[in-house]
Scaffold this motif. Structure first.
Motif, PDB file in Angstrom:
ATOM      1  N   GLN A 135      19.809  29.712  26.408  1.00 25.74           N
ATOM      2  CA  GLN A 135      19.360  28.790  25.368  1.00 25.74           C
ATOM      3  C   GLN A 135      18.754  29.537  24.176  1.00 25.74           C
ATOM      4  N   GLN A 138      21.618  31.074  22.155  1.00 26.26           N
ATOM      5  CA  GLN A 138      22.328  30.089  21.347  1.00 26.26           C
ATOM      6  C   GLN A 138      21.505  29.636  20.152  1.00 26.26           C
ATOM      7  N   ALA A 139      20.184  29.562  20.333  1.00 23.41           N
ATOM      8  CA  ALA A 139      19.311  29.135  19.240  1.00 23.41           C
ATOM      9  C   ALA A 139      19.227  30.199  18.136  1.00 23.41           C
ATOM     10  N   GLN A 154      27.309  29.569  28.475  1.00 23.32           N
ATOM     11  CA  GLN A 154      26.508  29.040  27.375  1.00 23.32           C
ATOM     12  C   GLN A 154      25.665  27.857  27.831  1.00 23.32           C
ATOM     13  N   TYR A 156      24.752  27.058  31.131  1.00 27.17           N
ATOM     14  CA  TYR A 156      23.884  27.213  32.284  1.00 27.17           C
ATOM     15  C   TYR A 156      23.356  28.624  32.515  1.00 27.17           C
ATOM     16  N   LYS A 199      16.334  22.070  30.816  1.00 25.05           N
ATOM     17  CA  LYS A 199      16.634  22.097  29.383  1.00 25.05           C
ATOM     18  C   LYS A 199      15.662  21.221  28.598  1.00 25.05           C
ATOM     19  N   GLY A 203      13.224  22.329  25.640  1.00 25.79           N
ATOM     20  CA  GLY A 203      13.251  21.686  24.339  1.00 25.79           C
ATOM     21  C   GLY A 203      11.867  21.342  23.835  1.00 25.79           C
ATOM     22  N   VAL A 207      12.937  25.214  22.194  1.00 27.22           N
ATOM     23  CA  VAL A 207      14.238  25.810  22.503  1.00 27.22           C
ATOM     24  C   VAL A 207      15.235  24.674  22.706  1.00 27.22           C
ATOM     25  N   LYS A 208      15.836  24.238  21.600  1.00 25.88           N
ATOM     26  CA  LYS A 208      16.751  23.110  21.637  1.00 25.88           C
ATOM     27  C   LYS A 208      18.138  23.542  22.092  1.00 25.88           C
ATOM     28  N   ASP A 209      18.798  22.663  22.816  1.00 23.86           N
ATOM     29  CA  ASP A 209      20.155  22.936  23.298  1.00 23.86           C
ATOM     30  C   ASP A 209      21.161  22.496  22.240  1.00 23.86           C
ATOM     31  N   LYS A 210      21.816  23.457  21.597  1.00 20.98           N
ATOM     32  CA  LYS A 210      22.814  23.156  20.568  1.00 20.98           C
ATOM     33  C   LYS A 210      24.209  23.550  21.021  1.00 20.98           C
ATOM     34  N   SER A 211      24.369  23.729  22.309  1.00 25.43           N
ATOM     35  CA  SER A 211      25.652  24.208  22.843  1.00 25.43           C
ATOM     36  C   SER A 211      26.567  23.040  23.138  1.00 25.43           C
TER      37      SER A 211
END
Length: 430
Positions: A135, A138-139, A154, A156, A199, A203, A207-211
Motif C-alpha cells: 500500500q 502504491q501511494a 499490488q 495483497y 486496508k 486508510g 495510507v489509502k488504497d488506490k490499486s
C-alpha cells in the motif's frame, strides 16, 4: 415448456422479435424481462433442460448440481421477482461456507478475527507488513500491473500472494498468474474480507488504497435460496414464466448459424432432432461463449475478430456427483480446499435437497481439468485419487460411496446469477 418455430419461416409477431442464444439463467432472465413488457422472444438452449451451467441433473432418482449454485439477494429487484416465480419451492438457508487453510477450517470469506486466532503472530505480522509495504508503494509510486500476478501483489502484498493465491490460482486455472490478465482480478477473484479490515485500518492513518479493486465477495452473514430438487428449480420456474407470457423456450436446439445483414442479426439457424429450423429476428441477445458466436456468424467477422476469438480459453470442470451412504459428510454448505484432487466440496442436502434413500447424502465434488484428461474421463486412477483425498479429509470412506456420476462444464462460459439484470443489454448486433 417449448414452442416450436415454423421451419424456414418467420414467427408471427406484432412487435420486434428477439432471439436469445443460450437458456442459462442469464438468457432466461433476459427473456423474462422482455416478455413482461410484451416483446416476443425465442430462447434457444442446446441442453435438454433450461439452466445451462447453473442447473442440476437427475441421476437414478437424485439431483446433482453442476457446481454449487444458490440464489443471492444482492439485486433486490431480481431476487423478489424470482421468489415470486419459485413460490413454495424456495428454501432459505444461511450462508455457511468454509475454507481449509493453514491446517484448519475458517469461514469463507476469510475474516479478520479468524486470521488473528488461527495464524501464528509472527506469520500474521509478516503478511501484514507485506500488505503495508504494497500500500505504501502504491501511494508513493503508483504503478499499473501488467498481469494477474502483479495485480495480486499490488492488492495483497508479496507474502500473502505467495502463500494464499499463487499455487491455488495456478492449480485451479491451469495457468500461472503472470500469464493471466490483470483485469482477471476484477472479474473472477473474490476479495478477502480479512484483508479489507487491514486496508481500512491503514486508510485511517493516511495510507489509502488506490490499486485495482477485486470483486466483492459474498457477505459474512447472508440468506441464500435453494430448493428440494437443487439448482434446477430456479431456471425451470423462469422458463415456465417465459412460456406462459407467450415466449418460446426451445430445448435441444443446437445453434448452427447466426445470419447478419448490415451488421445486425436477422435470423438464427439451429438443429433439433435431426432437422434444421430458422428463427428470424429483429434483435439478438447472446449468452453463449464468444468463440462459438464468432464461429457461427454469417458472414464471418473481420479476420482480427476471428483471430482474437481463438485466443479465448475456457477452463473445463468435472463434477463428481457422489451418492454416499452417510446421513451427513461435512459441516457446512461447501468447503474450499487448496491442496487436494478437488477444489471445492458441497453437500446440498445441508441446504434442503431431498436425497434417496433415507440415510444417504449427495456430495458435489468440483475439480478443474482439461477435456479428455483423467479427471474429465473419470478414470479409475482419477477416482482413486478422489477417494484417497476424501478419506484424508475425513469426509467419507470409499466404501461409503454408492454411486459416482460425472458431469461436465466449462467455467467462464456463462455469467453468474448475480449478473442477471445486466444480461438484456448484451446483443449480437453490438
Amino acid at each position: 415448456m417449448q414452442r416450436q418455430g415454423t421451419k424456414g419461416t418467420r414467427m408471427a409477431a406484432t412487435k420486434k422479435h428477439v432471439a436469445i442464444l443460450g437458456g442459462g439463467v442469464c438468457g432466461l432472465y433476459a427473456a423474462r424481462v422482455l416478455t413482461r413488457v410484451g416483446i416476443p422472444v425465442t430462447v434457444l438452449e442446446k441442453g435438454a433442460q433450461p439452466g445451462g451451467l447453473a442447473t442440476s441433473h437427475e441421476r437414478s432418482g437424485n439431483w446433482y448440481d453442476l457446481g454449487c449454485h444458490m440464489l443471492h439477494e444482492f439485486d433486490k429487484e431480481v431476487y423478489e421477482d424470482i421468489m415470486s416465480l419459485m413460490g413454495d419451492e424456495s428454501i432459505p438457508v444461511q450462508l455457511d461456507a468454509k475454507i481449509r487453510w493453514a491446517g484448519s477450517f475458517y469461514r469463507y470469506p476469510l475474516q479478520f478475527q479468524d486470521m488473528i486466532k488461527g495464524i501464528p503472530i509472527f506469520t500474521l505480522a509478516f503478511y501484514t507488513l507485506g500488505l503495508f509495504y504494497a500500500q505504501i508503494r502504491q501511494a508513493l509510486v503508483p504503478w499499473h500491473p501488467k498481469n494477474a500476478e502483479e495485480a495480486l501483489i499490488q492488492l495483497y502484498g508479496a507474502p500473502l500472494y505467495k502463500f494464499f493465491f499463487k499455487d491455488f490460482t495456478h492449480r485451479y486455472w491451469g495457468i500461472h498468474p503472470r500469464e493471466l490478465s490483470a483485469t482477471f482480478i476484477t472479474t473472477k477473484m473474490p476479495r478477502l474480507s480479512a484483508v479489507d479490515v487491514i486496508k481500512k485500518a491503514l486508510g485511517k492513518v493516511g495510507v489509502k488504497d488506490k490499486s485495482l479493486k477485486a470483486v466483492d465477495s459474498a457477505l459474512h452473514e447472508e440468506t441464500l435460496h435453494y430448493s428440494r430438487t437443487g439448482a434446477e428449480a430456479m431456471p425451470r420456474a423462469m422458463a415456465q414464466a417465459v412460456t406462459e407470457a407467450g415466449g418460446s423456450v426451445i430445448l435441444n436446439a443446437d445453434v448452427q448459424q447466426v445470419q447478419m445483414t448490415d451488421g445486425r442479426v436477422t435470423a438464427v439457424t439451429y438443429r433439433q432432432g435431426g432437422e434444421t429450423h430458422v428463427v428470424e429476428c429483429d434483435e439478438c441477445i447472446s449468452t453463449i461463449p464468444l468463440p462459438w458466436l464468432v464461429q457461427k456468424a454469417d458472414p464471418a467477422p473481420a479476420a482480427s475478430v476471428v483471430e482474437a476469438s481463438h485466443q479465448l480459453r475456457f477452463k473445463p470442470i468435472s463434477i463428481y456427483g457422489l451418492l454416499v451412504k452417510k446421513p451427513k459428510c461435512i459441516d457446512g454448505l461447501y468447503i474450499y480446499y487448496r491442496d487436494r484432487f478437488f477444489h471445492r466440496v458441497g453437500e446440498p442436502k445441508n441446504a434442503g435437497l431431498v436425497v434417496k434413500p433415507e440415510g444417504h447424502t449427495v456430495l458435489i465434488v468440483e475439480t478443474t481439468c482439461e477435456i479428455g484428461d483423467a479427471k474429465w474421463n473419470g478414470t479409475e486412477e482419477a477416482k482413486e485419487r478422489l477417494f484417497t483425498d476424501l478419506e484424508l479429509e475425513n469426509i467419507c470412506a470409499r466404501e461409503d460411496v454408492v454411486e459416482v456420476n460425472i458431469l461436465h462444464g466449462e467455467t467462464g462460459t456463462r455469467s453468474s446469477a448475480s449478473a442477471l439484470s445486466r444480461t438484456m443489454s448484451k446483443s449480437c448486433s453490438g
